[in-house]
Design an enzyme around this catalytic site. Structure first.
Site, PDB file in Angstrom:
ATOM      1  N   SER A   9      37.214  49.312  45.742  1.00 45.84           N
ATOM      2  CA  SER A   9      37.534  48.351  46.789  1.00 45.84           C
ATOM      3  C   SER A   9      38.203  49.049  47.959  1.00 45.84           C
ATOM      4  O   SER A   9      39.247  49.690  47.799  1.00 45.84           O
ATOM      5  CB  SER A   9      38.475  47.271  46.253  1.00 45.84           C
ATOM      6  N   HIS A  34      33.004  47.943  47.638  1.00 47.49           N
ATOM      7  CA  HIS A  34      33.486  46.568  47.530  1.00 47.49           C
ATOM      8  C   HIS A  34      34.380  46.194  48.713  1.00 47.49           C
ATOM      9  O   HIS A  34      35.322  46.910  49.042  1.00 47.49           O
ATOM     10  CB  HIS A  34      34.263  46.394  46.219  1.00 47.49           C
ATOM     11  N   ASP A  36      36.940  43.302  50.123  1.00 48.82           N
ATOM     12  CA  ASP A  36      37.753  42.109  49.879  1.00 48.82           C
ATOM     13  C   ASP A  36      38.043  41.457  51.219  1.00 48.82           C
ATOM     14  O   ASP A  36      38.848  41.953  52.014  1.00 48.82           O
ATOM     15  CB  ASP A  36      39.065  42.494  49.182  1.00 48.82           C
ATOM     16  N   MET A  38      39.566  38.535  53.334  1.00 49.99           N
ATOM     17  CA  MET A  38      40.587  37.488  53.231  1.00 49.99           C
ATOM     18  C   MET A  38      40.893  36.930  54.620  1.00 49.99           C
ATOM     19  O   MET A  38      40.925  37.677  55.603  1.00 49.99           O
ATOM     20  CB  MET A  38      41.864  38.060  52.611  1.00 49.99           C
ATOM     21  N   HIS A  68      33.085  40.312  48.808  1.00 48.26           N
ATOM     22  CA  HIS A  68      33.771  39.219  48.120  1.00 48.26           C
ATOM     23  C   HIS A  68      34.497  38.398  49.180  1.00 48.26           C
ATOM     24  O   HIS A  68      35.487  38.846  49.758  1.00 48.26           O
ATOM     25  CB  HIS A  68      34.754  39.802  47.089  1.00 48.26           C
ATOM     26  N   MET A  70      36.861  35.696  50.355  1.00 45.17           N
ATOM     27  CA  MET A  70      37.997  34.834  50.047  1.00 45.17           C
ATOM     28  C   MET A  70      38.348  34.101  51.332  1.00 45.17           C
ATOM     29  O   MET A  70      39.405  34.320  51.937  1.00 45.17           O
ATOM     30  CB  MET A  70      39.168  35.667  49.521  1.00 45.17           C
ATOM     31  N   MET A 139      37.943  36.971  38.543  1.00 44.16           N
ATOM     32  CA  MET A 139      39.220  37.499  38.998  1.00 44.16           C
ATOM     33  C   MET A 139      40.175  37.616  37.821  1.00 44.16           C
ATOM     34  O   MET A 139      40.428  36.642  37.116  1.00 44.16           O
ATOM     35  CB  MET A 139      39.821  36.589  40.070  1.00 44.16           C
ATOM     36  N   GLY A 144      44.311  37.682  46.662  1.00 45.38           N
ATOM     37  CA  GLY A 144      45.156  37.730  47.851  1.00 45.38           C
ATOM     38  C   GLY A 144      45.767  39.084  48.116  1.00 45.38           C
ATOM     39  O   GLY A 144      45.995  39.453  49.260  1.00 45.38           O
ATOM     40  N   PHE A 145      46.013  39.859  47.067  1.00 42.86           N
ATOM     41  CA  PHE A 145      46.686  41.142  47.241  1.00 42.86           C
ATOM     42  C   PHE A 145      46.154  42.163  46.243  1.00 42.86           C
ATOM     43  O   PHE A 145      45.820  41.814  45.110  1.00 42.86           O
ATOM     44  CB  PHE A 145      48.202  41.003  47.054  1.00 42.86           C
ATOM     45  N   GLY A 147      46.641  45.763  43.916  1.00 43.57           N
ATOM     46  CA  GLY A 147      47.706  46.374  43.136  1.00 43.57           C
ATOM     47  C   GLY A 147      48.354  45.482  42.098  1.00 43.57           C
ATOM     48  O   GLY A 147      49.402  45.832  41.548  1.00 43.57           O
ATOM     49  N   ASP A 177      37.462  41.920  38.710  1.00 44.44           N
ATOM     50  CA  ASP A 177      38.230  42.395  39.860  1.00 44.44           C
ATOM     51  C   ASP A 177      39.699  42.078  39.655  1.00 44.44           C
ATOM     52  O   ASP A 177      40.075  40.914  39.539  1.00 44.44           O
ATOM     53  CB  ASP A 177      37.707  41.721  41.133  1.00 44.44           C
ATOM     54  N   GLY A 179      43.364  44.727  38.707  1.00 41.25           N
ATOM     55  CA  GLY A 179      44.095  45.452  37.682  1.00 41.25           C
ATOM     56  C   GLY A 179      43.241  46.305  36.771  1.00 41.25           C
ATOM     57  O   GLY A 179      43.676  46.673  35.674  1.00 41.25           O
ATOM     58  N   GLY A 199      40.584  49.184  43.059  1.00 40.16           N
ATOM     59  CA  GLY A 199      41.078  49.593  44.370  1.00 40.16           C
ATOM     60  C   GLY A 199      42.129  50.663  44.269  1.00 40.16           C
ATOM     61  O   GLY A 199      41.849  51.858  44.393  1.00 40.16           O
ATOM     62  N   SER A 200      43.368  50.243  44.005  1.00 39.80           N
ATOM     63  CA  SER A 200      44.478  51.193  43.953  1.00 39.80           C
ATOM     64  C   SER A 200      44.312  52.206  42.834  1.00 39.80           C
ATOM     65  O   SER A 200      44.764  53.350  42.953  1.00 39.80           O
ATOM     66  CB  SER A 200      45.807  50.439  43.790  1.00 39.80           C
TER      67      SER A 200
END
Length: 225
Positions: A9, A34, A36, A38, A68, A70, A139, A144-145, A147, A177, A179, A199-200
């Site tokens: 991501s 990917h 995200d 928002m 994706h 949102m 999800m 929304g965030f 990490g 998606d 964690g 992502g992270s």
């Protein structure tokens, strides 16, 4: 279908050099890129729009772009991202008043279509639409965030969605998606997921290839029995 896909991501990438970042993660073994997206309305954050997608395509990114959404309302963004070069577009059932129409809009714009299920979204939203889907994005955090930590109850929900997919008789991917890391990707795959957004876990590490290789090593150990 390829057994497993890894989709880094860009939410966790360095936006000061995004084209280079995406190139590096593709060279490291990414299957999808990917996005995200928002809108600070459907979710409490504001990220990227179609111009960023278009810029990466013009930069020369060839891997499929997985968007994706949102956002609410969603229909205009479906058309805008399809025009910008997206290959796959997913959105939340809560973000549209006419679910079937929005699904068909993705299809009509030449993209693979996915429906996104938040942690508390009931599975009955799939009842009359699953036969039109190419993938289901689940999800494992509240959107929304980046990490956030993986919500453990998601594993049981993945199993339940997998049963619905098998009953449909269609080849529908199950994407996860939130964690996703080296130390839990195997258990997520064994529950039934085959596409992994991270992502992270990738972009916050100094060596993207090492992380992706470690993820693939864990996936090679998956027991689907």
């Amino acid at each position: 279908m390829s057994p497993f896909l890894i989709a880094p991501s860009i939410l966790s990438a360095n936006f000061a050099c995004l084209g280079s970042e995406v190139e590096q993660v593709i060279e490291a073994g990414a299957d999808l890129v990917h996005f995200d997206v928002m809108d600070n309305h459907y979710v409490p954050n504001l990220t990227v729009g179609p111009l960023v997608c278009e810029s990466l395509v013009k930069y020369g990114i060839k891997k499929p772009i997985d968007v994706h959404l949102m956002v609410e309302p969603v229909d205009q963004m479906i058309e805008d991202f399809a025009t910008a070069g997206a290959h796959r577009i997913s959105f939340h059932p809560e973000a549209t008043k006419h679910l079937d129409r929005s699904v068909q809009l993705v299809v009509d714009n030449g993209c693979e279509v996915g429906l996104v299920l938040n942690p508390a979204t009931p599975l009955n939203c799939l009842d009359h639409i699953i036969d039109k889907l190419d993938f289901i994005l689940m999800m494992s955090v509240n959107p929304g965030f980046g990490g956030q930590k993986f919500i453990p109850q998601t594993l049981e929900k993945i199993r339940a969605v997998k049963q619905r997919v098998q009953a449909s008789g269609k080849q529908i991917r199950i994407q996860i998606d939130g964690g996703v890391k080296v130390d839990n990707i195997r258990s997520i795959a064994e529950a039934g997921a085959d596409t992994f957004v991270a992502g992270s876990a990738i972009f916050n590490q100094p060596d993207y290839k090492q992380v992706i290789d470690q993820m693939r090593l864990e996936l090679s150990k998956v027991n689907m029995a």
